[in-house]
Design a protein around this motif. Structure first.
Motif, PDB file in Angstrom:
ATOM      1  N   PHE A   1      46.352 -14.459  -1.470  1.00 36.74           N
ATOM      2  CA  PHE A   1      47.488 -14.309  -0.566  1.00 36.74           C
ATOM      3  C   PHE A   1      47.576 -12.902  -0.002  1.00 36.74           C
ATOM      4  O   PHE A   1      47.832 -12.702   1.183  1.00 36.74           O
ATOM      5  CB  PHE A   1      48.772 -14.662  -1.320  1.00 36.74           C
ATOM      6  CG  PHE A   1      50.019 -14.307  -0.584  1.00 36.74           C
ATOM      7  CD1 PHE A   1      50.475 -15.121   0.438  1.00 36.74           C
ATOM      8  CD2 PHE A   1      50.734 -13.164  -0.903  1.00 36.74           C
ATOM      9  CE1 PHE A   1      51.617 -14.795   1.124  1.00 36.74           C
ATOM     10  CE2 PHE A   1      51.872 -12.831  -0.207  1.00 36.74           C
ATOM     11  CZ  PHE A   1      52.314 -13.647   0.808  1.00 36.74           C
TER      12      PHE A   1
ATOM     13  N   ARG B   1      45.284 -10.738   0.527  1.00 39.52           N
ATOM     14  CA  ARG B   1      44.265 -10.477   1.548  1.00 39.52           C
ATOM     15  C   ARG B   1      44.707 -11.057   2.896  1.00 39.52           C
ATOM     16  O   ARG B   1      44.649 -10.398   3.927  1.00 39.52           O
ATOM     17  CB  ARG B   1      42.929 -11.096   1.128  1.00 39.52           C
ATOM     18  CG  ARG B   1      42.122 -10.211   0.192  1.00 39.52           C
ATOM     19  CD  ARG B   1      40.680 -10.699   0.112  1.00 39.52           C
ATOM     20  NE  ARG B   1      40.582 -12.065  -0.382  1.00 39.52           N
ATOM     21  CZ  ARG B   1      40.598 -12.395  -1.672  1.00 39.52           C
ATOM     22  NH1 ARG B   1      40.729 -11.448  -2.587  1.00 39.52           N
ATOM     23  NH2 ARG B   1      40.488 -13.649  -2.055  1.00 39.52           N
ATOM     24  N   ASP B   2      45.174 -12.315   2.844  1.00 39.66           N
ATOM     25  CA  ASP B   2      45.668 -12.958   4.067  1.00 39.66           C
ATOM     26  C   ASP B   2      46.780 -12.144   4.694  1.00 39.66           C
ATOM     27  O   ASP B   2      46.821 -11.923   5.896  1.00 39.66           O
ATOM     28  CB  ASP B   2      46.226 -14.348   3.751  1.00 39.66           C
ATOM     29  CG  ASP B   2      45.118 -15.326   3.450  1.00 39.66           C
ATOM     30  OD1 ASP B   2      43.955 -14.956   3.661  1.00 39.66           O
ATOM     31  OD2 ASP B   2      45.430 -16.443   3.020  1.00 39.66           O
TER      32      ASP B   2
ATOM     33  N   ASP C   1      45.888  -9.002   6.747  1.00 39.89           N
ATOM     34  CA  ASP C   1      45.418  -9.286   8.105  1.00 39.89           C
ATOM     35  C   ASP C   1      46.595  -9.606   9.017  1.00 39.89           C
ATOM     36  O   ASP C   1      46.662  -9.185  10.165  1.00 39.89           O
ATOM     37  CB  ASP C   1      44.474 -10.494   8.101  1.00 39.89           C
ATOM     38  CG  ASP C   1      43.246 -10.216   7.267  1.00 39.89           C
ATOM     39  OD1 ASP C   1      42.953  -9.028   7.061  1.00 39.89           O
ATOM     40  OD2 ASP C   1      42.598 -11.181   6.832  1.00 39.89           O
ATOM     41  N   PHE C   2      47.511 -10.362   8.444  1.00 36.65           N
ATOM     42  CA  PHE C   2      48.619 -10.838   9.262  1.00 36.65           C
ATOM     43  C   PHE C   2      49.545  -9.704   9.673  1.00 36.65           C
ATOM     44  O   PHE C   2      50.101  -9.709  10.771  1.00 36.65           O
ATOM     45  CB  PHE C   2      49.396 -11.894   8.484  1.00 36.65           C
ATOM     46  CG  PHE C   2      50.508 -12.479   9.277  1.00 36.65           C
ATOM     47  CD1 PHE C   2      50.230 -13.257  10.386  1.00 36.65           C
ATOM     48  CD2 PHE C   2      51.822 -12.253   8.922  1.00 36.65           C
ATOM     49  CE1 PHE C   2      51.247 -13.806  11.123  1.00 36.65           C
ATOM     50  CE2 PHE C   2      52.834 -12.792   9.671  1.00 36.65           C
ATOM     51  CZ  PHE C   2      52.550 -13.570  10.770  1.00 36.65           C
TER      52      PHE C   2
ATOM     53  N   PRO D   1      48.168 -16.735   8.546  1.00 35.12           N
ATOM     54  CA  PRO D   1      47.244 -17.374   7.601  1.00 35.12           C
ATOM     55  C   PRO D   1      47.907 -18.530   6.854  1.00 35.12           C
ATOM     56  O   PRO D   1      49.137 -18.598   6.782  1.00 35.12           O
ATOM     57  CB  PRO D   1      46.872 -16.242   6.652  1.00 35.12           C
ATOM     58  CG  PRO D   1      47.930 -15.230   6.806  1.00 35.12           C
ATOM     59  CD  PRO D   1      48.450 -15.349   8.190  1.00 35.12           C
ATOM     60  N   LYS D   2      47.045 -19.381   6.317  1.00 33.96           N
ATOM     61  CA  LYS D   2      47.525 -20.635   5.738  1.00 33.96           C
ATOM     62  C   LYS D   2      48.531 -20.423   4.604  1.00 33.96           C
ATOM     63  O   LYS D   2      49.548 -21.104   4.518  1.00 33.96           O
ATOM     64  CB  LYS D   2      46.329 -21.425   5.219  1.00 33.96           C
ATOM     65  CG  LYS D   2      46.612 -22.877   4.978  1.00 33.96           C
ATOM     66  CD  LYS D   2      45.323 -23.649   4.761  1.00 33.96           C
ATOM     67  CE  LYS D   2      45.598 -25.082   4.392  1.00 33.96           C
ATOM     68  NZ  LYS D   2      45.505 -25.354   2.980  1.00 33.96           N
ATOM     69  N   SER D   3      48.249 -19.453   3.752  1.00 35.04           N
ATOM     70  CA  SER D   3      49.131 -19.290   2.603  1.00 35.04           C
ATOM     71  C   SER D   3      50.517 -18.823   3.020  1.00 35.04           C
ATOM     72  O   SER D   3      51.518 -19.245   2.467  1.00 35.04           O
ATOM     73  CB  SER D   3      48.513 -18.304   1.618  1.00 35.04           C
ATOM     74  OG  SER D   3      48.180 -17.109   2.279  1.00 35.04           O
TER      75      SER D   3
ATOM     76  N   THR E   1      46.434 -22.766  -1.058  1.00 30.29           N
ATOM     77  CA  THR E   1      45.033 -22.364  -1.185  1.00 30.29           C
ATOM     78  C   THR E   1      44.116 -23.517  -0.832  1.00 30.29           C
ATOM     79  O   THR E   1      44.415 -24.672  -1.125  1.00 30.29           O
ATOM     80  CB  THR E   1      44.725 -21.852  -2.610  1.00 30.29           C
ATOM     81  OG1 THR E   1      43.319 -21.762  -2.749  1.00 30.29           O
ATOM     82  CG2 THR E   1      45.280 -22.759  -3.660  1.00 30.29           C
TER      83      THR E   1
END
Lengths: 265, 265
Positions: free
Chosen positions: A36, A38-39, A42-43, B51-53, B209
């Protein structure tokens, strides 16, 4: 003392199961944190391009959410839900089971007053909740220190996870109060799930509308995790209201229970 | 027939309470949509980058939040959770309560077979979940249409509700199967709600995930997701089949085990 030990033993299994499930939720959620974070990083870069008013409108501060404490607060919402159900179940069940299981006659012919019975039962509930919370806090600190990517404030983490006990006491009080007030409780889980979910929904609505007055009706929001992360303290007015409600419900329960008409058949 | 009449009446109160709950949920949820109307377009741009999470945490994956229907998709998750809790408790209670309330003897000495008793009870429960579903459907149509401005939403909403109906059936029969199989009938509703909560948390984790995507066949909460239904315009055949299979399996289990059950009197 006998009653206290008996109740502790009677609820030993359910306490263990609840504690383990709370720990399992913590471990499961926290094990997803590395991916999470890491995501999220980026966001954050994307988000910088959006206007300030917009960020306010969606009502979530991503800066806080992306840290480990913010992420934990998100998972904590589900933990609070489970914890509230546990506490309400406990309070409701321990004070209604004598008449449901037809053991009231047996208990109340013993040379103990109703006040003594009630004190012993409440102490047993309290002990079982304390044990749950201790194990829970240990598990939180263990998993968080394992998955952390950067330093975090241990005090804030302790305050957030410690607030579970406060919420549980609230719902314990409510459960006891309902058990004493209702003439007969046939199914514990129906009432406790209904009540907890009603308050939970109320909490969701109040947090999405930012209505201060409505917040007093939703114990799930008495402790605001994001406020703690920022200021490292509780909001005293809500803490006070919560404490008063807990005291009131326990005291009234004592008064009512002493004179309650208990069916023995 | 008498059994049905009796059961209809016995569960009516909880049905009314749940219906009010679901109505309040739809009204409050769509009220939130009105509150954030206007930020919708920017919201969509942002969501596309998310992102997805993170989307999972906000519960927004794959919706067009600028439209009322897309926003309703967000709400759908809470509605199916409510509906399935109602269904699972109804299924477990309607079977288990005879033993819990010590009325099993009274009922089963009547000149009806156990299979007949089950059929009557399940039929009543079936009517109840249909009513619950219709209340949700009509309140959703009326309320969403007010915000949708000239777009017809009836078709999409009906599709969403048929997905919810299958979920309700699965959980209703899961509850009754647990009550039929498990010896201690008092615990039946606790266990089946426990299973439901585990499945729900599993579905949240799957959303967060991609590594455990395969597990989606295990939890019914992933079978009919608003995002897929709204985008594709139909229920996915794989999950449709899987639900039918589960429904049949649980029904057989309920009948088989209840007919041979050693009742606790």
């Amino acid at each position: 003392m006998n009653m206290y030990l008996h109740e502790l033993k009677a609820y030993r299994k359910s306490t263990i199961i609840w504690t383990l499930s709370l720990i399992a939720i913590v471990v499961l959620f926290m094990s997803l944190f590395p991916a999470f974070s890491r995501d999220a990083e980026d966001f954050m870069k994307v988000l910088e391009g959006f206007p300030e008013e917009f960020k306010k409108a969606i009502g979530l501060s991503f800066d806080t959410l992306a840290t480990i404490l913010g992420y934990f607060s998100y998972a904590f919402l589900y933990i609070k839900l489970c914890g509230a159900i546990q506490a309400m179940n406990l309070g409701l069940s321990i004070f209604s089971k004598e008449s449901r299981d037809k053991t009231a006659e047996f208990l109340f012919t013993k040379p103990v007053t109703r006040t003594q019975v009630m004190t012993a039962k409440l102490l047993a509930c309290f002990t079982s909740l304390i044990l749950t919370n201790l194990a829970f806090i240990l598990a939180v600190f263990g998993t968080v220190s394992m998955v952390k990517t950067e330093e975090y404030s241990g005090q804030a983490l302790l305050m957030i996870s410690g607030s579970l006990l406060f919420l549980q006491l609230f719902f314990l009080g409510l459960g006891v109060f309902l058990a004493v007030l209702l003439p007969k409780v046939k199914s514990v889980i129906t009432i406790s799930l209904g009540t907890v979910f009603a308050f939970f929904m109320m909490g969701m609505i109040s947090s999405s509308t930012d209505d201060e007055a409505l917040r007093y009706f939703s114990p799930f929001n008495y402790v605001n995790d994001y406020y703690i992360i920022e200021h490292l303290r509780f909001e005293s007015s809500f803490l006070l209201v919560g404490a008063v409600i807990i005291m009131m419900s326990v005291l009234t329960s004592f008064l009512v229970y002493r004179k309650k008409d208990i069916h023995s058949i | 027939m008498n059994i049905m009449k009796r059961e209809m009446k016995a569960n009516l109160k909880s049905l009314i309470i749940w219906s009010i709950g679901v109505l309040a949920m739809v009204i409050a949820g769509m009220g939130k949509y009105a509150g954030m109307n206007g930020t919708g377009q920017t919201m969509n741009e942002l969501m596309a980058e998310m992102p997805k999470s993170l989307q999972a945490i906000m519960g927004t994956s794959g919706f067009d939040l600028a439209t009322a229907l897309g926003f309703y998709g967000l709400l759908y998750l809470y509605l199916i959770v409510m509906a399935s809790i109602h269904a699972v408790m109804l299924g477990a209670n309607i079977i288990a309560k005879e033993e819990r309330d010590k009325t099993a003897e009274f009922l089963l000495v009547k000149p009806v077979s156990r299979a007949q008793v089950i059929s009557m009870k399940l039929l009543t429960a079936f009517i109840h979940i249909v009513l619950f579903n219709l209340v949700t459907l009509f309140s959703s149509i009326i309320i969403v249409e007010r915000y949708a401005e000239a777009v017809t939403v009836t078709e999409d909403l009906s599709l969403l509700m048929s997905g919810m109906f299958l979920l309700q059936l699965i959980f209703l029969l899961l509850g009754s199967a647990v009550a039929a199989v498990y010896q201690k009938s008092k615990k039946a509703s606790v266990i089946s709600t426990g299973i439901l909560l585990v499945l729900f948390i599993l579905s949240i984790l799957i959303n967060m995930t991609e590594n455990i995507e395969m597990l989606k066949y295990l939890t019914p909460f992933k079978y009919f997701e608003a995002a897929t239904i709204l985008n594709k315009g139909n229920l996915e055949p794989v999950f449709l089949l899987l639900s039918v299979f589960l429904i049949l399996a649980f029904t057989t289990m309920t009948y088989r085990f209840y007919q041979k059950k050693d009742l606790n009197l």
